[in-house]
Each structure stands twice: as structure tokens, then as C-alpha cells.
Motif scaffolding. Structure first.
Motif, PDB file in Angstrom:
ATOM      1  N   LYS B  36       0.848  -1.183   0.000  1.00 21.72           N
ATOM      2  CA  LYS B  36       0.000   0.000   0.000  1.00 21.72           C
ATOM      3  C   LYS B  36       0.886   1.236   0.000  1.00 21.72           C
ATOM      4  CE  LYS B  36      -3.389   2.597   2.719  1.00 21.72           C
ATOM      5  NZ  LYS B  36      -4.170   2.655   3.985  1.00 21.72           N
ATOM      6  N   GLN B  37       0.548   2.186  -0.868  1.00 23.83           N
ATOM      7  CA  GLN B  37       1.298   3.436  -0.918  1.00 23.83           C
ATOM      8  C   GLN B  37       0.325   4.575  -0.687  1.00 23.83           C
ATOM      9  OE1 GLN B  37       3.387   4.174  -4.640  1.00 23.83           O
ATOM     10  NE2 GLN B  37       4.828   5.565  -3.660  1.00 23.83           N
ATOM     11  N   ARG B  38       0.488   5.243   0.449  1.00 24.16           N
ATOM     12  CA  ARG B  38      -0.343   6.412   0.729  1.00 24.16           C
ATOM     13  C   ARG B  38       0.095   7.561  -0.153  1.00 24.16           C
ATOM     14  NH1 ARG B  38      -3.238   5.901   5.541  1.00 24.16           N
ATOM     15  NH2 ARG B  38      -2.570   4.179   6.880  1.00 24.16           N
ATOM     16  N   PRO B  39      -0.803   8.520  -0.433  1.00 17.13           N
ATOM     17  CA  PRO B  39      -0.418   9.685  -1.243  1.00 17.13           C
ATOM     18  C   PRO B  39       0.818  10.368  -0.663  1.00 17.13           C
ATOM     19  CG  PRO B  39      -2.788   9.645  -0.897  1.00 17.13           C
ATOM     20  CD  PRO B  39      -2.231   8.553  -0.046  1.00 17.13           C
ATOM     21  N   GLY B  85      -5.291   5.323  -0.827  1.00 18.37           N
ATOM     22  CA  GLY B  85      -3.927   5.096  -1.300  1.00 18.37           C
ATOM     23  C   GLY B  85      -3.944   4.247  -2.548  1.00 18.37           C
ATOM     24  N   THR B  86      -2.770   3.874  -2.988  1.00 20.59           N
ATOM     25  CA  THR B  86      -2.630   3.008  -4.145  1.00 20.59           C
ATOM     26  C   THR B  86      -2.164   1.636  -3.681  1.00 20.59           C
ATOM     27  OG1 THR B  86      -2.094   4.871  -5.579  1.00 20.59           O
ATOM     28  CG2 THR B  86      -1.502   2.696  -6.379  1.00 20.59           C
ATOM     29  N   TYR B  87      -2.866   0.624  -4.130  1.00 15.90           N
ATOM     30  CA  TYR B  87      -2.557  -0.753  -3.749  1.00 15.90           C
ATOM     31  C   TYR B  87      -1.872  -1.453  -4.913  1.00 15.90           C
ATOM     32  CZ  TYR B  87      -5.474   0.132   0.282  1.00 15.90           C
ATOM     33  OH  TYR B  87      -5.973   0.661   1.448  1.00 15.90           O
ATOM     34  N   ARG B 106      -5.563   2.846  -7.600  1.00 15.25           N
ATOM     35  CA  ARG B 106      -5.642   4.007  -6.731  1.00 15.25           C
ATOM     36  C   ARG B 106      -7.052   4.104  -6.161  1.00 15.25           C
ATOM     37  NH1 ARG B 106      -4.601  10.316  -8.426  1.00 15.25           N
ATOM     38  NH2 ARG B 106      -5.032  11.232  -6.407  1.00 15.25           N
TER      39      ARG B 106
END
Lengths: 115, 111
Positions: B36-39, B85-87, B106
Motif C-alpha cells: 500500500k502506498q499512501r499519497p 492510497g494506491t494498492y 488508486r
């Protein structure tokens, strides 16, 4: 806490002016990676070191080089940055290649701007 | 070479709705990982799946690995604003030494 640290967080360089990004880790992981991530895209693997062995991706331009002087540190050198090299550069580590049973630990990244 | 496709590219939901992202590989995988990437942040490891048909749960998140080990999914039940976020899925082909990332999904949430 054990971690992956990238410096600087933001880097501005001029077109054609060499730039070096740095990464250090306290995890004592064998593998260190450099990824390039452009906006709204997946991280793209540039190369990785497995201990001292350097593994370049076939489509990584020669403009990108890397050094790993010891287990803890790894550097990304961009010899002649172009406008297309503006991106977030992510360093990551893992115990084994490919992250098998050993996930990737990413640093906070360095956002590179080329003017 | 190995390719990992992930859909949808974007998903917008109302808070409380469910969310699912799907990952498909062109080749059989040894394992698949989800990040997971948070903004404005960096990818953070969520989970790894190794066995055919494996299902793992983390609170409201359910991860599945297909029987043929070529596809995977992440399902979030009753999304919360913290899920934004983007997974990314990332798969390692059998015998391969690197992870190949999907394009990411996203997720944005309307509170």
C-alpha cells in the motif's frame, strides 16, 4: 528502529548535471534495490545489488549507475539527467532477491526535479 | 517476460462501501505480495501469499491467491478514509529472482 533512509528527500538538478542519490539501511539486508516511480505509475526496477553482485535491468539506460561500497550504503548516480528522468527514486531492501519470504522495505524516496 | 496486470486503475467509493482490486499474471507465480502506498508516501508491505488457493485476512482486508497461482485479489470491507492510497500487487515468477509490480489501483474515498 531498523529502517531504510534516503537522502535528500527532494533534489533539484539542472539538465545534464550529474546527481547522486543516497540510501542507507540498518536492516543488514543482503539486497538493495533502486526503483524509479513516475506519477501514477508502478515502481520500475532499475537495478539491484545482491551483496556485492550488481544486477542491471535490461532496459535501464546507461545514464543510470549504482555503487554499493558496503552492506549499509547504496548510491544511484545519474550521469546526465534529462527532463524525462524527473521522478521519485525509491530505494528498497530485502533479505533475499525477489523478496521471497522477505518483503521489500522501502525508504521514503527522493523526488528528483530536473530544470 | 513476465507481466502483472492489475485492475481497475482507479476506484472511487463512498466510505463504508467495499473495494476490490484484481491482479493477473502472464505466468505462474511462486508468491505474490501486496503493498500500500499512501499519497506522497512510499510502498509499505501488507502481506505475502505463497500457497495455491491461499486466503489471508487482516482485519477488514482479505487477500486471495488463485488456485493456478496466476491471479490474486485484495478485498476491503466497509472502507474507511484511512484506506485511501494506491494498492500494488507484486509477483515473483517461478525461478525468477525479482518481483514484478502491477500498475496499482488508486483508491479514493468520499467521506
Amino acid at each position: 528502529d531498523a529502517m531504510v533512509i534516503q537522502n535528500p528527500r527532494y533534489q533539484v538538478t539542472q539538465f545534464g548535471k550529474p546527481v547522486t542519490l543516497s540510501c542507507s539501511q540498518t536492516l543488514n539486508h543482503n539486497v538493495m534495490y533502486w526503483y524509479q516511480q513516475k506519477s501514477s505509475q508502478a515502481p520500475k526496477l532499475l537495478f539491484h545489488y545482491y551483496d556485492k553482485d550488481f544486477n542491471n535491468e535490461a532496459d535501464t539506460p546507461d545514464n543510470f549507475q549504482s555503487r554499493r561500497p558496503n552492506t549499509s550504503f547504496c548510491f544511484l548516480d545519474i550521469r546526465s539527467p534529462g527532463l524525462g528522468d524527473a521522478a521519485m527514486y525509491l530505494c528498497a531492501t530485502s533479505r533475499t532477491p525477489g523478496g521471497y519470504n522477505s518483503p521489500l522495505h522501502f525508504g521514503n524516496g527522493t523526488r528528483l526535479t530536473v530544470t | 517476460g513476465q507481466q502483472v496486470m492489475q485492475i481497475p486503475q482507479y476506484q472511487h467509493v463512498q466510505e463504508g462501501e467495499d473495494f476490490t482490486t484484481y491482479c493477473n499474471s502472464s505466468t505462474t507465480l511462486s508468491n505474490i505480495q501486496w503493498y500500500k502506498q499512501r499519497p506522497g508516501g512510499h510502498p509499505v508491505f501488507l502481506i505475502q501469499l505463497v500457497k495455491s488457493g491461499e486466503v489471508k485476512k487482516q482485519k477488514r482486508l482479505t487477500f486471495q491467491f488463485g488456485e493456478a497461482k496466476k491471479n490474486s485479489s485484495l478485498h476491503i470491507t466497509a472502507t474507511q478514509t484511512t484506506d485511501v492510497g494506491t494498492y500494488f500487487c507484486a509477483g515473483r515468477g517461478q525461478g525468477a529472482q525479482k518481483l514484478v509490480f502491477g500498475q496499482g489501483t488508486r483508491l479514493t474515498i468520499n467521506p
